[in-house]
Design a protein around this motif. Structure first.
Motif, mmCIF file in Angstrom:
data_model
loop_
_atom_site.group_PDB
_atom_site.id
_atom_site.type_symbol
_atom_site.label_atom_id
_atom_site.label_comp_id
_atom_site.label_asym_id
_atom_site.label_seq_id
_atom_site.Cartn_x
_atom_site.Cartn_y
_atom_site.Cartn_z
ATOM 1 N N PHE A 95 0.798 -1.307 0.025
ATOM 2 C CA PHE A 95 -0.078 -0.040 -0.155
ATOM 3 C C PHE A 95 0.737 1.092 -0.046
ATOM 4 O O PHE A 95 0.279 2.299 -0.810
ATOM 5 N N THR A 96 1.651 1.298 0.652
ATOM 6 C CA THR A 96 2.857 2.270 0.929
ATOM 7 C C THR A 96 3.480 2.497 -0.319
ATOM 8 O O THR A 96 3.483 3.765 -0.914
ATOM 9 N N ASN A 99 0.925 3.876 -3.121
ATOM 10 C CA ASN A 99 0.369 5.274 -2.913
ATOM 11 C C ASN A 99 1.463 6.110 -2.902
ATOM 12 O O ASN A 99 1.360 7.346 -3.672
ATOM 13 N N LEU A 102 1.391 6.828 -6.799
ATOM 14 C CA LEU A 102 0.308 7.605 -7.262
ATOM 15 C C LEU A 102 0.594 8.839 -7.048
ATOM 16 O O LEU A 102 0.158 9.919 -7.766
ATOM 17 N N GLU A 103 1.182 9.163 -5.868
ATOM 18 C CA GLU A 103 1.538 10.561 -5.478
ATOM 19 C C GLU A 103 2.520 11.108 -6.494
ATOM 20 O O GLU A 103 2.467 12.156 -6.965
ATOM 21 N N ARG A 108 -4.747 10.519 -7.272
ATOM 22 C CA ARG A 108 -5.151 10.399 -5.878
ATOM 23 C C ARG A 108 -4.922 8.990 -5.231
ATOM 24 O O ARG A 108 -4.906 8.113 -5.777
ATOM 25 N N THR A 109 -4.523 9.193 -3.846
ATOM 26 C CA THR A 109 -4.258 8.071 -3.084
ATOM 27 C C THR A 109 -5.104 7.321 -2.722
ATOM 28 O O THR A 109 -6.320 7.699 -2.918
ATOM 29 N N LEU A 110 -4.906 6.118 -2.382
ATOM 30 C CA LEU A 110 -5.951 5.167 -1.839
ATOM 31 C C LEU A 110 -6.045 5.160 -0.296
ATOM 32 O O LEU A 110 -5.040 5.339 0.257
ATOM 33 N N ARG A 112 -6.433 4.018 3.376
ATOM 34 C CA ARG A 112 -6.085 3.046 4.092
ATOM 35 C C ARG A 112 -6.966 1.872 4.586
ATOM 36 O O ARG A 112 -7.039 0.938 4.706
#
Length: 135
Positions: A95-96, A99, A102-103, A108-110, A112
């Protein structure tokens, strides 16, 4: 219920120290059964791949030189993920990286709250035992 099970490979351990995502694989589940829909991409990381990372996944820069950069696949990945919960072993790690990419791609980030971490679930169910993905 739709869920996405995913895994990533990277150039290292910390995207905020310059490490990048190099592979992402996703499988769609509906009511916990695979639908046959998958998303898989290799990504050119725009940097070297340290020997320590190569030892883990065996993916070399020569294999990625003709692959797209993350910004070029960001929209199709986000579309595949949709709004589904995201299931991963050690989900925080994947996830990190997703994201951070994506940044970098100005997307747009996901959130948590979409994460389901099978490592955390395994630790609760088998405290003190091995919780490796292979196990």
């Amino acid at each position: 219920m739709r869920e996405i099970v995913l895994d990533t490979e990277t150039t290292g351990l910390d995207p905020y120290q310059g490490h990048r995502l190099i592979e992402i694989g996703c499988i769609e589940l509906v009511n916990r059964f695979p639908t046959g829909k998958v998303y898989h991409r290799y990504v050119y990381p725009e940097r070297d791949i340290p020997a320590e990372a190569f030892a883990v996944h065996g993916i070399g820069l020569d294999q990625l030189k003709d692959q797209p950069v993350f910004a070029d696949i960001a929209d199709e990945l986000v579309e595949f993920l949709g709004e589904a919960p995201l299931v991963a072993h050690n989900a925080h790690f994947d996830f990190t990286f997703i994201n951070a990419e994506l940044e970098r791609a100005a997307r747009r980030t996901l959130p948590r709250d979409r994460l389901i971490d099978t490592l955390m679930l395994a630790r609760r169910k088998h405290p003190g035992g091995s919780n490796r993905l292979d196990d």
